[in-house]
Design a protein around this motif. Sequence first.
Motif, PDB file in Angstrom:
ATOM      1  N   ALA A  99     -10.937  37.555  -1.695  1.00  0.00           N
ATOM      2  CA  ALA A  99     -11.832  36.585  -2.124  1.00  0.00           C
ATOM      3  C   ALA A  99     -12.757  36.237  -1.640  1.00  0.00           C
ATOM      4  CB  ALA A  99     -11.038  35.618  -2.841  1.00  0.00           C
ATOM      5  N   LYS A 118      -9.796  38.424  -8.253  1.00  0.00           N
ATOM      6  CA  LYS A 118      -9.222  36.869  -7.319  1.00  0.00           C
ATOM      7  C   LYS A 118     -10.163  35.584  -7.311  1.00  0.00           C
ATOM      8  CE  LYS A 118      -5.696  39.411  -6.371  1.00  0.00           C
ATOM      9  NZ  LYS A 118      -4.676  38.791  -7.264  1.00  0.00           N
ATOM     10  N   TYR A 155      -3.905  29.294   2.078  1.00  0.00           N
ATOM     11  CA  TYR A 155      -4.314  30.911   2.663  1.00  0.00           C
ATOM     12  C   TYR A 155      -3.215  30.950   2.638  1.00  0.00           C
ATOM     13  CZ  TYR A 155      -9.518  30.728   3.198  1.00  0.00           C
ATOM     14  OH  TYR A 155     -10.557  30.798   3.037  1.00  0.00           O
ATOM     15  N   SER A 210      -3.440  35.046  -5.707  1.00  0.00           N
ATOM     16  CA  SER A 210      -4.967  35.489  -5.186  1.00  0.00           C
ATOM     17  C   SER A 210      -4.733  36.374  -3.363  1.00  0.00           C
ATOM     18  CB  SER A 210      -6.230  34.068  -4.720  1.00  0.00           C
ATOM     19  OG  SER A 210      -7.562  34.097  -5.063  1.00  0.00           O
ATOM     20  N   SER A 211      -6.391  36.630  -2.854  1.00  0.00           N
ATOM     21  CA  SER A 211      -6.328  37.269  -2.059  1.00  0.00           C
ATOM     22  C   SER A 211      -7.397  37.007  -0.627  1.00  0.00           C
ATOM     23  CB  SER A 211      -6.217  38.632  -2.175  1.00  0.00           C
ATOM     24  OG  SER A 211      -7.130  39.552  -0.939  1.00  0.00           O
ATOM     25  N   ASN A 212      -7.030  37.876   0.379  1.00  0.00           N
ATOM     26  CA  ASN A 212      -8.350  37.308   1.332  1.00  0.00           C
ATOM     27  C   ASN A 212      -9.718  38.335   0.611  1.00  0.00           C
ATOM     28  OD1 ASN A 212      -6.462  39.819   2.154  1.00  0.00           O
ATOM     29  ND2 ASN A 212      -7.998  39.807   3.406  1.00  0.00           N
ATOM     30  N   CYS A 271      -3.134  28.558  -5.604  1.00  0.00           N
ATOM     31  CA  CYS A 271      -3.776  29.931  -5.484  1.00  0.00           C
ATOM     32  C   CYS A 271      -3.737  30.381  -4.375  1.00  0.00           C
ATOM     33  CB  CYS A 271      -5.138  29.880  -6.059  1.00  0.00           C
ATOM     34  SG  CYS A 271      -5.654  29.585  -7.513  1.00  0.00           S
ATOM     35  N   ARG A 320      -4.418  32.678  -1.004  1.00  0.00           N
ATOM     36  CA  ARG A 320      -4.823  34.266  -0.758  1.00  0.00           C
ATOM     37  C   ARG A 320      -4.613  34.554   0.514  1.00  0.00           C
ATOM     38  NH1 ARG A 320     -11.244  30.134  -0.212  1.00  0.00           N
ATOM     39  NH2 ARG A 320     -11.719  30.872  -2.530  1.00  0.00           N
ATOM     40  N   GLU A 343      -8.946  32.277  -9.592  1.00  0.00           N
ATOM     41  CA  GLU A 343      -9.328  31.147  -8.698  1.00  0.00           C
ATOM     42  C   GLU A 343      -9.806  29.934 -10.119  1.00  0.00           C
ATOM     43  OE1 GLU A 343     -10.732  30.824  -4.831  1.00  0.00           O
ATOM     44  OE2 GLU A 343      -8.830  31.942  -4.278  1.00  0.00           O
ATOM     45  N   VAL A 387      -6.381  25.264  -2.990  1.00  0.00           N
ATOM     46  CA  VAL A 387      -6.692  27.054  -3.195  1.00  0.00           C
ATOM     47  C   VAL A 387      -6.327  26.972  -1.093  1.00  0.00           C
ATOM     48  CG1 VAL A 387      -7.452  28.904  -2.328  1.00  0.00           C
ATOM     49  CG2 VAL A 387      -8.042  27.308  -4.301  1.00  0.00           C
TER      50      VAL A 387
END
Length: 276
Positions: free
Chosen positions: A120, A147, A211, A116-118, A167, A169, A151, A209
């Motif tokens: 999101a 993203k 980071y 995923s990604s920031n 996931c 981020r 999730e 989820v």
Amino acid sequence: MNREEAGGSLSTVLITGAAGGIGTLMRSRLARPGRVLRLLDIAPLEAGPGEEAVLASVTDLDALTEAGRGADAVIHLGGQSVEAPWERILEVNIDGTYKIFEAARRAGVPRVIFASSNHAVGFHSPDEYPLPDDTTPAPDTYYGVSKVTGEALGALYHHRYGLDVICIRILTCFPKPLDQRALSTWLSPDDCARLFEACLAAEKPGYRVVYGVSANTRGGWVSLDGARELGYEPQDDAEVFAAEIIAERGELAPDAPVLRRLGGSFTLPQYDADNL
């Protein structure tokens, strides 16, 4: 880090998007004695020792299902890596991610690690830092929406079908920070591999989820509590590049537009739909 230190017993890991930026950085870093990295991409790849190459798209459910046979986990990196028109994001990132989860279910793969990604949560602002793992989605682009959707698909496939889904981020993963802002958001390739190893080794992680960022002196924008619960401990710090980058580019003003939101430039008008 050796295989025993990682705590892993996984023998075959399918990596989608293996020819991309992060995929390329991870190949040597995730190699382990007794582990097979099954590398999938639309770009031809030459398999080295302990690798298998699969020429396929994340939009091809049958090919993905076949690629998943016998795999112990999928690391899903494939897809459109930056903002694009909706049709492209829908086909590759949203429908493609659905097909990854569905292929894993059909092939009996028990674990999916989703990049995923920031983005999101890109519209969250510094007054909210550090953002916790359960931060409400606030995507900054169609890419960010994809993203968030990934999730959500991960949650569905965990709760309905029992897949373990993590996931991540990811903030900014390059060999070195690209600019001043990345001194706060950098995830070093070595730390990225450490995080993937933690995700592979975690026992019954369920759905999570977390980071992905290094231990940057100028960081603190997001929480690493969830990642640390999985066993991740970052060891790198973008500060070693700070003098070089600031000498070249100067310091960013505290009110610089790219610092107003977590998503940086992705939140600015240049990414409005009419400009795509």
